[in-house]
Design a protein around this motif. Sequence first.
Motif, PDB file in Angstrom:
ATOM      1  N   VAL A 128     -39.036 -22.876  29.248  1.00 19.48           N
ATOM      2  CA  VAL A 128     -39.361 -22.841  30.667  1.00 19.48           C
ATOM      3  C   VAL A 128     -40.216 -21.620  30.948  1.00 19.48           C
ATOM      4  CG1 VAL A 128     -38.490 -22.750  33.015  1.00 19.48           C
ATOM      5  CG2 VAL A 128     -37.243 -24.035  31.276  1.00 19.48           C
ATOM      6  N   GLU A 129     -41.434 -21.859  31.442  1.00 21.34           N
ATOM      7  CA  GLU A 129     -42.351 -20.776  31.781  1.00 21.34           C
ATOM      8  C   GLU A 129     -42.191 -20.375  33.234  1.00 21.34           C
ATOM      9  OE1 GLU A 129     -44.810 -23.640  29.072  1.00 21.34           O
ATOM     10  OE2 GLU A 129     -43.414 -23.814  30.758  1.00 21.34           O
ATOM     11  N   SER A 130     -42.536 -19.140  33.523  1.00 25.67           N
ATOM     12  CA  SER A 130     -42.546 -18.648  34.888  1.00 25.67           C
ATOM     13  C   SER A 130     -43.537 -17.496  34.994  1.00 25.67           C
ATOM     14  CB  SER A 130     -41.153 -18.194  35.333  1.00 25.67           C
ATOM     15  OG  SER A 130     -40.694 -17.119  34.540  1.00 25.67           O
ATOM     16  N   GLY A 131     -43.902 -17.166  36.221  1.00 25.10           N
ATOM     17  CA  GLY A 131     -44.758 -16.023  36.458  1.00 25.10           C
ATOM     18  C   GLY A 131     -46.186 -16.348  36.833  1.00 25.10           C
ATOM     19  N   GLY A 132     -46.558 -17.609  36.785  1.00 22.80           N
ATOM     20  CA  GLY A 132     -47.903 -17.977  37.167  1.00 22.80           C
ATOM     21  C   GLY A 132     -48.111 -17.860  38.658  1.00 22.80           C
ATOM     22  N   GLY A 133     -49.368 -17.911  39.061  1.00 20.93           N
ATOM     23  CA  GLY A 133     -49.699 -17.808  40.466  1.00 20.93           C
ATOM     24  C   GLY A 133     -51.148 -17.469  40.677  1.00 20.93           C
ATOM     25  N   LEU A 134     -51.455 -17.054  41.888  1.00 16.02           N
ATOM     26  CA  LEU A 134     -52.810 -16.692  42.276  1.00 16.02           C
ATOM     27  C   LEU A 134     -52.995 -15.188  42.170  1.00 16.02           C
ATOM     28  CD1 LEU A 134     -55.580 -17.444  43.524  1.00 16.02           C
ATOM     29  CD2 LEU A 134     -54.502 -17.153  45.768  1.00 16.02           C
ATOM     30  N   VAL A 135     -54.074 -14.784  41.530  1.00 15.20           N
ATOM     31  CA  VAL A 135     -54.377 -13.368  41.371  1.00 15.20           C
ATOM     32  C   VAL A 135     -55.880 -13.165  41.501  1.00 15.20           C
ATOM     33  CG1 VAL A 135     -54.560 -13.529  38.859  1.00 15.20           C
ATOM     34  CG2 VAL A 135     -54.000 -11.331  39.927  1.00 15.20           C
TER      35      VAL A 135
ATOM     36  N   MET B  56     -50.961 -10.065  31.140  1.00 13.63           N
ATOM     37  CA  MET B  56     -52.375 -10.346  31.290  1.00 13.63           C
ATOM     38  C   MET B  56     -52.991  -9.336  32.244  1.00 13.63           C
ATOM     39  SD  MET B  56     -52.364 -14.526  31.489  1.00 13.63           S
ATOM     40  CE  MET B  56     -51.463 -14.548  33.044  1.00 13.63           C
ATOM     41  N   ASN B  57     -53.968  -8.599  31.760  1.00 13.66           N
ATOM     42  CA  ASN B  57     -54.670  -7.605  32.552  1.00 13.66           C
ATOM     43  C   ASN B  57     -56.152  -7.940  32.615  1.00 13.66           C
ATOM     44  OD1 ASN B  57     -52.260  -6.057  32.803  1.00 13.66           O
ATOM     45  ND2 ASN B  57     -52.681  -5.054  30.836  1.00 13.66           N
TER      46      ASN B  57
ATOM     47  N   PRO C 102     -59.610 -11.480  40.664  1.00  7.03           N
ATOM     48  CA  PRO C 102     -60.264 -10.977  39.457  1.00  7.03           C
ATOM     49  C   PRO C 102     -60.002  -9.489  39.257  1.00  7.03           C
ATOM     50  CG  PRO C 102     -61.737 -12.408  40.661  1.00  7.03           C
ATOM     51  CD  PRO C 102     -60.536 -12.197  41.545  1.00  7.03           C
ATOM     52  N   GLY C 103     -59.724  -9.118  38.025  1.00  7.03           N
ATOM     53  CA  GLY C 103     -59.377  -7.743  37.712  1.00  7.03           C
ATOM     54  C   GLY C 103     -57.903  -7.435  37.838  1.00  7.03           C
ATOM     55  N   GLY C 104     -57.146  -8.363  38.366  1.00  5.43           N
ATOM     56  CA  GLY C 104     -55.728  -8.160  38.557  1.00  5.43           C
ATOM     57  C   GLY C 104     -54.923  -8.442  37.307  1.00  5.43           C
ATOM     58  N   SER C 105     -53.610  -8.355  37.457  1.00  3.60           N
ATOM     59  CA  SER C 105     -52.694  -8.530  36.339  1.00  3.60           C
ATOM     60  C   SER C 105     -51.604  -9.521  36.695  1.00  3.60           C
ATOM     61  CB  SER C 105     -52.050  -7.195  35.953  1.00  3.60           C
ATOM     62  OG  SER C 105     -53.014  -6.251  35.522  1.00  3.60           O
ATOM     63  N   LEU C 106     -51.053 -10.110  35.659  1.00  6.00           N
ATOM     64  CA  LEU C 106     -49.980 -11.071  35.818  1.00  6.00           C
ATOM     65  C   LEU C 106     -49.146 -11.056  34.548  1.00  6.00           C
ATOM     66  CD1 LEU C 106     -49.523 -12.887  38.324  1.00  6.00           C
ATOM     67  CD2 LEU C 106     -50.501 -14.771  37.016  1.00  6.00           C
ATOM     68  N   ARG C 107     -47.858 -11.255  34.694  1.00  2.85           N
ATOM     69  CA  ARG C 107     -46.963 -11.300  33.541  1.00  2.85           C
ATOM     70  C   ARG C 107     -46.233 -12.639  33.499  1.00  2.85           C
ATOM     71  NH1 ARG C 107     -41.393  -8.874  32.007  1.00  2.85           N
ATOM     72  NH2 ARG C 107     -41.660  -8.223  29.830  1.00  2.85           N
TER      73      ARG C 107
ATOM     74  N   THR D 158     -48.616  -9.993  15.617  1.00  2.00           N
ATOM     75  CA  THR D 158     -49.318 -10.691  16.686  1.00  2.00           C
ATOM     76  C   THR D 158     -50.734 -11.046  16.286  1.00  2.00           C
ATOM     77  OG1 THR D 158     -50.097  -8.626  17.690  1.00  2.00           O
ATOM     78  CG2 THR D 158     -47.982  -9.481  18.437  1.00  2.00           C
ATOM     79  N   ASN D 159     -51.260 -12.055  16.945  1.00  2.00           N
ATOM     80  CA  ASN D 159     -52.673 -12.343  16.866  1.00  2.00           C
ATOM     81  C   ASN D 159     -53.122 -12.942  18.193  1.00  2.00           C
ATOM     82  OD1 ASN D 159     -51.363 -14.963  15.669  1.00  2.00           O
ATOM     83  ND2 ASN D 159     -53.470 -15.564  16.192  1.00  2.00           N
ATOM     84  N   TYR D 160     -54.401 -12.713  18.508  1.00  2.00           N
ATOM     85  CA  TYR D 160     -54.950 -13.110  19.788  1.00  2.00           C
ATOM     86  C   TYR D 160     -56.274 -13.823  19.596  1.00  2.00           C
ATOM     87  CZ  TYR D 160     -51.712  -9.550  21.563  1.00  2.00           C
ATOM     88  OH  TYR D 160     -50.600  -8.793  21.849  1.00  2.00           O
ATOM     89  N   ALA D 161     -56.575 -14.703  20.520  1.00  2.00           N
ATOM     90  CA  ALA D 161     -57.913 -15.245  20.581  1.00  2.00           C
ATOM     91  C   ALA D 161     -58.880 -14.125  20.951  1.00  2.00           C
ATOM     92  CB  ALA D 161     -57.990 -16.370  21.606  1.00  2.00           C
ATOM     93  N   ASP D 162     -60.112 -14.218  20.468  1.00  2.00           N
ATOM     94  CA  ASP D 162     -61.073 -13.138  20.655  1.00  2.00           C
ATOM     95  C   ASP D 162     -61.294 -12.793  22.127  1.00  2.00           C
ATOM     96  OD1 ASP D 162     -63.235 -14.048  17.856  1.00  2.00           O
ATOM     97  OD2 ASP D 162     -61.422 -12.817  17.951  1.00  2.00           O
ATOM     98  N   SER D 163     -61.351 -13.793  22.978  1.00  2.00           N
ATOM     99  CA  SER D 163     -61.621 -13.546  24.385  1.00  2.00           C
ATOM    100  C   SER D 163     -60.473 -12.843  25.100  1.00  2.00           C
ATOM    101  CB  SER D 163     -61.951 -14.858  25.097  1.00  2.00           C
ATOM    102  OG  SER D 163     -60.851 -15.750  25.065  1.00  2.00           O
ATOM    103  N   MET D 164     -59.313 -12.812  24.492  1.00  2.00           N
ATOM    104  CA  MET D 164     -58.148 -12.189  25.106  1.00  2.00           C
ATOM    105  C   MET D 164     -57.805 -10.819  24.519  1.00  2.00           C
ATOM    106  SD  MET D 164     -58.054 -15.374  26.131  1.00  2.00           S
ATOM    107  CE  MET D 164     -57.449 -16.483  24.857  1.00  2.00           C
ATOM    108  N   LYS D 165     -58.431 -10.473  23.413  1.00  4.30           N
ATOM    109  CA  LYS D 165     -58.133  -9.200  22.765  1.00  4.30           C
ATOM    110  C   LYS D 165     -58.446  -8.032  23.692  1.00  4.30           C
ATOM    111  CE  LYS D 165     -58.805 -10.633  17.968  1.00  4.30           C
ATOM    112  NZ  LYS D 165     -59.628 -10.462  16.742  1.00  4.30           N
ATOM    113  N   GLY D 166     -57.502  -7.102  23.765  1.00  2.00           N
ATOM    114  CA  GLY D 166     -57.682  -5.930  24.595  1.00  2.00           C
ATOM    115  C   GLY D 166     -57.260  -6.115  26.030  1.00  2.00           C
ATOM    116  N   ARG D 167     -57.073  -7.341  26.455  1.00  6.21           N
ATOM    117  CA  ARG D 167     -56.669  -7.623  27.831  1.00  6.21           C
ATOM    118  C   ARG D 167     -55.252  -8.177  27.923  1.00  6.21           C
ATOM    119  NH1 ARG D 167     -59.135 -11.391  30.839  1.00  6.21           N
ATOM    120  NH2 ARG D 167     -59.695 -12.706  29.048  1.00  6.21           N
ATOM    121  N   PHE D 168     -54.879  -8.997  26.953  1.00 11.55           N
ATOM    122  CA  PHE D 168     -53.568  -9.634  26.975  1.00 11.55           C
ATOM    123  C   PHE D 168     -52.674  -9.028  25.900  1.00 11.55           C
ATOM    124  CE2 PHE D 168     -55.074 -14.030  28.707  1.00 11.55           C
ATOM    125  CZ  PHE D 168     -55.631 -13.394  29.796  1.00 11.55           C
ATOM    126  N   THR D 169     -51.379  -8.996  26.185  1.00 12.37           N
ATOM    127  CA  THR D 169     -50.401  -8.505  25.234  1.00 12.37           C
ATOM    128  C   THR D 169     -49.214  -9.453  25.191  1.00 12.37           C
ATOM    129  OG1 THR D 169     -51.017  -6.194  25.655  1.00 12.37           O
ATOM    130  CG2 THR D 169     -48.922  -6.593  24.553  1.00 12.37           C
TER     131      THR D 169
END
Length: 122
Positions: free
Chosen positions: A5-12, A82-83, A14-19, A57-68
């Motif tokens: 079960v996922e949670s935490g999505g929503g509207l943010v 997500m930052n 640009p430049g914002g963060s979400l967990r 861990t491993n990340y897609a290239d477009s997410m490296k440095g922004r997502f953890t």
Amino acid sequence: QVQLVESGGGLVQPGGSLRLSCAASGSIFSIDTMGWYRQAPGKERELVARITSGGTTNYADSMKGRFTISRDNAEKKVYLQMNSLKPDDTAVYYCNAVVNIIGATYRVLEVWGQGTLVTVSS
């Protein structure tokens, strides 16, 4: 037998963060790899990040440095911080896990959550 079960999505903005959070439940003996995938409108589902039971861990290239990605094995949860979010990050984000099932015989399942919508827009 197993549910994610996922949670935490929503509207943010640009430049914002979400967990995002994902909780696993059911007849689970142990969980191997856990990960996050996403699917934008009109596009195929793609890997965002994954993490092994040992913390690799491993990340897609477009997410490296922004997502953890991180996990709490005791709580059977995986998180995605997500930052610096961009409009292109808008998608339904799905939790994924490879699960070893409780039972007399060894059984492995790959399980998907229902997804949580992340919208990045001003």
